[in-house]
Design a protein around this motif. Structure first.
Motif, PDB file in Angstrom:
ATOM      1  N   VAL A 229      10.788  -5.704  11.952  1.00  0.00           N
ATOM      2  CA  VAL A 229      10.843  -7.108  12.023  1.00  0.00           C
ATOM      3  C   VAL A 229      12.261  -7.614  12.376  1.00  0.00           C
ATOM      4  O   VAL A 229      13.133  -7.172  11.548  1.00  0.00           O
ATOM      5  CB  VAL A 229      10.325  -7.610  10.789  1.00  0.00           C
ATOM      6  N   GLU A 230      12.324  -8.493  13.063  1.00  0.00           N
ATOM      7  CA  GLU A 230      13.701  -9.080  13.430  1.00  0.00           C
ATOM      8  C   GLU A 230      14.342  -9.582  12.194  1.00  0.00           C
ATOM      9  O   GLU A 230      13.918 -10.306  11.418  1.00  0.00           O
ATOM     10  CB  GLU A 230      13.713 -10.244  14.399  1.00  0.00           C
ATOM     11  N   GLY A 231      15.483  -9.027  11.997  1.00  0.00           N
ATOM     12  CA  GLY A 231      16.455  -9.563  10.947  1.00  0.00           C
ATOM     13  C   GLY A 231      16.224  -8.393   9.634  1.00  0.00           C
ATOM     14  O   GLY A 231      17.116  -8.460   8.798  1.00  0.00           O
ATOM     15  N   VAL A 232      15.259  -7.688   9.412  1.00  0.00           N
ATOM     16  CA  VAL A 232      15.166  -6.800   8.498  1.00  0.00           C
ATOM     17  C   VAL A 232      15.934  -5.696   8.462  1.00  0.00           C
ATOM     18  O   VAL A 232      15.955  -4.732   9.585  1.00  0.00           O
ATOM     19  CB  VAL A 232      13.555  -6.306   8.295  1.00  0.00           C
ATOM     20  N   THR A 233      16.815  -5.308   7.554  1.00  0.00           N
ATOM     21  CA  THR A 233      17.560  -4.247   7.498  1.00  0.00           C
ATOM     22  C   THR A 233      17.147  -3.172   6.464  1.00  0.00           C
ATOM     23  O   THR A 233      17.739  -1.909   6.406  1.00  0.00           O
ATOM     24  CB  THR A 233      19.026  -4.639   7.122  1.00  0.00           C
ATOM     25  N   GLU A 234      16.258  -3.353   5.579  1.00  0.00           N
ATOM     26  CA  GLU A 234      15.851  -2.449   4.728  1.00  0.00           C
ATOM     27  C   GLU A 234      14.374  -2.589   4.134  1.00  0.00           C
ATOM     28  O   GLU A 234      14.135  -3.990   3.902  1.00  0.00           O
ATOM     29  CB  GLU A 234      16.690  -2.207   3.592  1.00  0.00           C
ATOM     30  N   VAL A 235      13.569  -1.598   3.950  1.00  0.00           N
ATOM     31  CA  VAL A 235      12.291  -1.934   3.417  1.00  0.00           C
ATOM     32  C   VAL A 235      11.989  -0.968   1.973  1.00  0.00           C
ATOM     33  O   VAL A 235      12.590   0.278   2.159  1.00  0.00           O
ATOM     34  CB  VAL A 235      11.217  -1.513   4.395  1.00  0.00           C
ATOM     35  N   HIS A 236      12.012  -1.655   1.068  1.00  0.00           N
ATOM     36  CA  HIS A 236      11.926  -0.705  -0.099  1.00  0.00           C
ATOM     37  C   HIS A 236      10.582  -1.466  -1.231  1.00  0.00           C
ATOM     38  O   HIS A 236      10.078  -2.426  -1.000  1.00  0.00           O
ATOM     39  CB  HIS A 236      13.102  -0.800  -1.134  1.00  0.00           C
ATOM     40  N   ASP A 237      10.384  -0.608  -2.031  1.00  0.00           N
ATOM     41  CA  ASP A 237       9.387  -1.003  -3.100  1.00  0.00           C
ATOM     42  C   ASP A 237       8.081  -1.305  -2.357  1.00  0.00           C
ATOM     43  O   ASP A 237       7.301  -2.372  -2.623  1.00  0.00           O
ATOM     44  CB  ASP A 237       9.724  -1.951  -3.836  1.00  0.00           C
ATOM     45  N   LEU A 238       7.601  -0.604  -1.211  1.00  0.00           N
ATOM     46  CA  LEU A 238       6.452  -0.671  -0.667  1.00  0.00           C
ATOM     47  C   LEU A 238       5.312   0.165  -1.193  1.00  0.00           C
ATOM     48  O   LEU A 238       5.445   1.223  -1.420  1.00  0.00           O
ATOM     49  CB  LEU A 238       6.701  -0.110   0.653  1.00  0.00           C
ATOM     50  N   HIS A 239       4.342  -0.618  -1.586  1.00  0.00           N
ATOM     51  CA  HIS A 239       3.186  -0.080  -2.337  1.00  0.00           C
ATOM     52  C   HIS A 239       1.841  -0.470  -1.740  1.00  0.00           C
ATOM     53  O   HIS A 239       1.758  -1.778  -1.277  1.00  0.00           O
ATOM     54  CB  HIS A 239       3.024  -0.269  -3.626  1.00  0.00           C
ATOM     55  N   VAL A 240       0.977   0.333  -1.251  1.00  0.00           N
ATOM     56  CA  VAL A 240      -0.018  -0.091  -0.671  1.00  0.00           C
ATOM     57  C   VAL A 240      -1.427   0.703  -1.489  1.00  0.00           C
ATOM     58  O   VAL A 240      -1.272   2.004  -2.013  1.00  0.00           O
ATOM     59  CB  VAL A 240      -0.446   0.674   0.705  1.00  0.00           C
ATOM     60  N   TRP A 241      -2.425   0.112  -2.095  1.00  0.00           N
ATOM     61  CA  TRP A 241      -3.390   0.599  -2.655  1.00  0.00           C
ATOM     62  C   TRP A 241      -4.886  -0.169  -2.394  1.00  0.00           C
ATOM     63  O   TRP A 241      -4.833  -1.283  -1.674  1.00  0.00           O
ATOM     64  CB  TRP A 241      -3.219   0.729  -4.125  1.00  0.00           C
ATOM     65  N   THR A 242      -6.026   0.303  -2.901  1.00  0.00           N
ATOM     66  CA  THR A 242      -7.330  -0.238  -2.694  1.00  0.00           C
ATOM     67  C   THR A 242      -7.826  -0.749  -4.138  1.00  0.00           C
ATOM     68  O   THR A 242      -7.899   0.146  -4.946  1.00  0.00           O
ATOM     69  CB  THR A 242      -8.240   0.950  -1.958  1.00  0.00           C
ATOM     70  N   LEU A 243      -8.185  -1.942  -4.116  1.00  0.00           N
ATOM     71  CA  LEU A 243      -8.934  -2.348  -5.212  1.00  0.00           C
ATOM     72  C   LEU A 243     -10.142  -1.939  -5.313  1.00  0.00           C
ATOM     73  O   LEU A 243     -10.493  -1.352  -6.460  1.00  0.00           O
ATOM     74  CB  LEU A 243      -8.715  -3.978  -5.397  1.00  0.00           C
ATOM     75  N   VAL A 244     -10.941  -2.155  -4.440  1.00  0.00           N
ATOM     76  CA  VAL A 244     -12.416  -1.682  -4.225  1.00  0.00           C
ATOM     77  C   VAL A 244     -12.746  -1.475  -2.649  1.00  0.00           C
ATOM     78  O   VAL A 244     -11.682  -2.099  -1.884  1.00  0.00           O
ATOM     79  CB  VAL A 244     -13.275  -2.533  -4.661  1.00  0.00           C
ATOM     80  N   PRO A 245     -13.491  -0.761  -2.296  1.00  0.00           N
ATOM     81  CA  PRO A 245     -13.576  -0.764  -0.609  1.00  0.00           C
ATOM     82  C   PRO A 245     -13.809  -2.125  -0.044  1.00  0.00           C
ATOM     83  O   PRO A 245     -14.406  -2.853  -0.470  1.00  0.00           O
ATOM     84  CB  PRO A 245     -14.984   0.189  -0.791  1.00  0.00           C
ATOM     85  N   GLY A 246     -12.941  -2.005   1.077  1.00  0.00           N
ATOM     86  CA  GLY A 246     -12.902  -3.242   1.854  1.00  0.00           C
ATOM     87  C   GLY A 246     -11.873  -4.099   1.194  1.00  0.00           C
ATOM     88  O   GLY A 246     -11.373  -5.284   1.850  1.00  0.00           O
ATOM     89  N   LYS A 247     -11.039  -3.875   0.120  1.00  0.00           N
ATOM     90  CA  LYS A 247     -10.125  -4.874  -0.343  1.00  0.00           C
ATOM     91  C   LYS A 247      -8.833  -4.123  -0.705  1.00  0.00           C
ATOM     92  O   LYS A 247      -8.614  -3.449  -1.731  1.00  0.00           O
ATOM     93  CB  LYS A 247     -10.556  -5.314  -1.722  1.00  0.00           C
ATOM     94  N   ASP A 248      -8.009  -3.945   0.533  1.00  0.00           N
ATOM     95  CA  ASP A 248      -6.555  -3.332   0.364  1.00  0.00           C
ATOM     96  C   ASP A 248      -5.519  -4.225  -0.192  1.00  0.00           C
ATOM     97  O   ASP A 248      -5.684  -5.278   0.190  1.00  0.00           O
ATOM     98  CB  ASP A 248      -6.372  -2.504   1.483  1.00  0.00           C
ATOM     99  N   VAL A 249      -4.551  -3.692  -0.875  1.00  0.00           N
ATOM    100  CA  VAL A 249      -3.462  -4.572  -1.231  1.00  0.00           C
ATOM    101  C   VAL A 249      -2.130  -3.997  -1.070  1.00  0.00           C
ATOM    102  O   VAL A 249      -2.036  -2.792  -1.219  1.00  0.00           O
ATOM    103  CB  VAL A 249      -3.685  -4.779  -2.764  1.00  0.00           C
ATOM    104  N   VAL A 250      -1.118  -4.681  -0.883  1.00  0.00           N
ATOM    105  CA  VAL A 250       0.329  -4.272  -0.257  1.00  0.00           C
ATOM    106  C   VAL A 250       1.168  -5.021  -1.169  1.00  0.00           C
ATOM    107  O   VAL A 250       1.016  -6.237  -1.238  1.00  0.00           O
ATOM    108  CB  VAL A 250       0.600  -4.357   1.225  1.00  0.00           C
TER     109      VAL A 250
END
Length: 299
Positions: A229-250
């Motif tokens: 993404v333009e201007g982004v120099t670092e990505v950290h603390d990235l978490h992706v999980w599923t609450l229930v099927p069909g509901k993903d959270v990040v």
């Protein structure tokens, strides 16, 4: 106001259809289980275990629809009761695995000493099962196109038709040939049909409970896309999980000297393109990472 009323009416209709379908499946499950125990048919017993998956899928879908309509969040339970669906799936998978193992064990025990199972009750119950499945399919077919929760229950019922057809064949073979092993062969077939699906259900539920990333999300690719993404120099603390099927959270922290509002919009577009609409993104100026102590987290 009219649109809201239409949505509410559609949800009410969906709930009514699922309640009727659940009642039909429950009645047939009891009929099949009682008949299986009465005539000592493990083929019917195996199919009754498969029918249990239909019932649980139906109630899970019904729960999801009701939660979507009413919600149940409280200050002490910010996610509401969504995870109840996952716990139900784990219980269902355990019951199915136990049922499949029991049926396979009984089938082996009956080799060389197969009981004389009457074929006519098997045929009657199998035909009743096909009729019940047909009615439920008609009830859910239209809503399955609009709701993932209903679609899951719908597909379970369609798959169960295979079990009913197998039991019907066993009944016909028993009546016409008196071959005593038709019941055993079909029981093994149904148990082996259910076993991988139960394992798959358990793995999917345990994956959610262990907060693993969704199988369809490549986290490394996502990190790279956010980093591009333009201007982004670092990505950290990235978490992706599923609450229930069909509901993903990040959740993600992005370091950038660019206008945070623009970075946030671009990052959300990246996430939305991957189906991650429920996102919490924090944009931090350079040098702010140390203050948030993100690097010291072990998760």
């Amino acid at each position: 106001m009219g649109a809201g009323h239409d949505h509410q009416h559609g949800t009410d209709t969906r709930v009514s259809s699922m309640l009727v379908a659940a009642a039909i499946l429950s009645a047939f499950f009891v009929l099949e289980l009682v008949t299986a125990l009465w005539i000592d048919s493990i083929a019917l017993l195996a199919d009754a275990g498969h029918m249990l998956t239909d019932l649980v899928a139906m109630f899970m879908g019904l729960t999801a629809v009701l939660l979507a309509r009413h919600g149940s969040a409280s200050p002490a339970r910010t996610y509401g009761w969504h995870r109840a669906e996952v716990f139900t799936a784990v219980t269902n998978a355990a019951l199915l695995l136990a049922m499949a193992v029991f049926v396979l064990y009984e089938a082996v025990e009956r080799i060389g000493d197969a009981p004389d199972v009457p074929g006519v009750p098997m045929i009657v119950v199998a035909l009743a099962g096909l009729a019940a499945n047909a009615v439920v399919v008609l009830l859910l077919r239209s809503d399955a196109k609009e709701s993932l929760a209903v679609k899951g229950a719908y597909l379970e019922v369609v798959a169960d038709t295979v079990g009913s057809i197998a039991v019907l064949i066993a009944g016909i073979v028993t009546v016409t040939t008196r071959w005593p092993y038709a019941d055993v062969v079909v029981a093994v077939f149904v148990a082996l049909w259910v076993l991988p699906r139960a394992i798959s259900l358990a793995r999917a539920a345990l994956r959610i409970l262990s907060e693993s990333s969704p199988a369809h999300i490549d986290v490394d690719e996502l990190r790279t896309a956010l980093g591009n993404v333009e201007g982004v120099t670092e990505v950290h603390d990235l978490h992706v999980w599923t609450l229930v099927p069909g509901k993903d959270v990040v959740t993600a922290h992005l370091t950038s000297a660019r206008d945070s509002a623009r970075v946030l919009d671009d990052a959300r577009s990246v996430l939305a393109a991957r189906g991650l609409d429920h996102a919490t993104v924090q944009v931090e100026p350079p040098g702010d990472t140390a203050d948030c102590n993100c690097e010291s987290n072990d998760w």
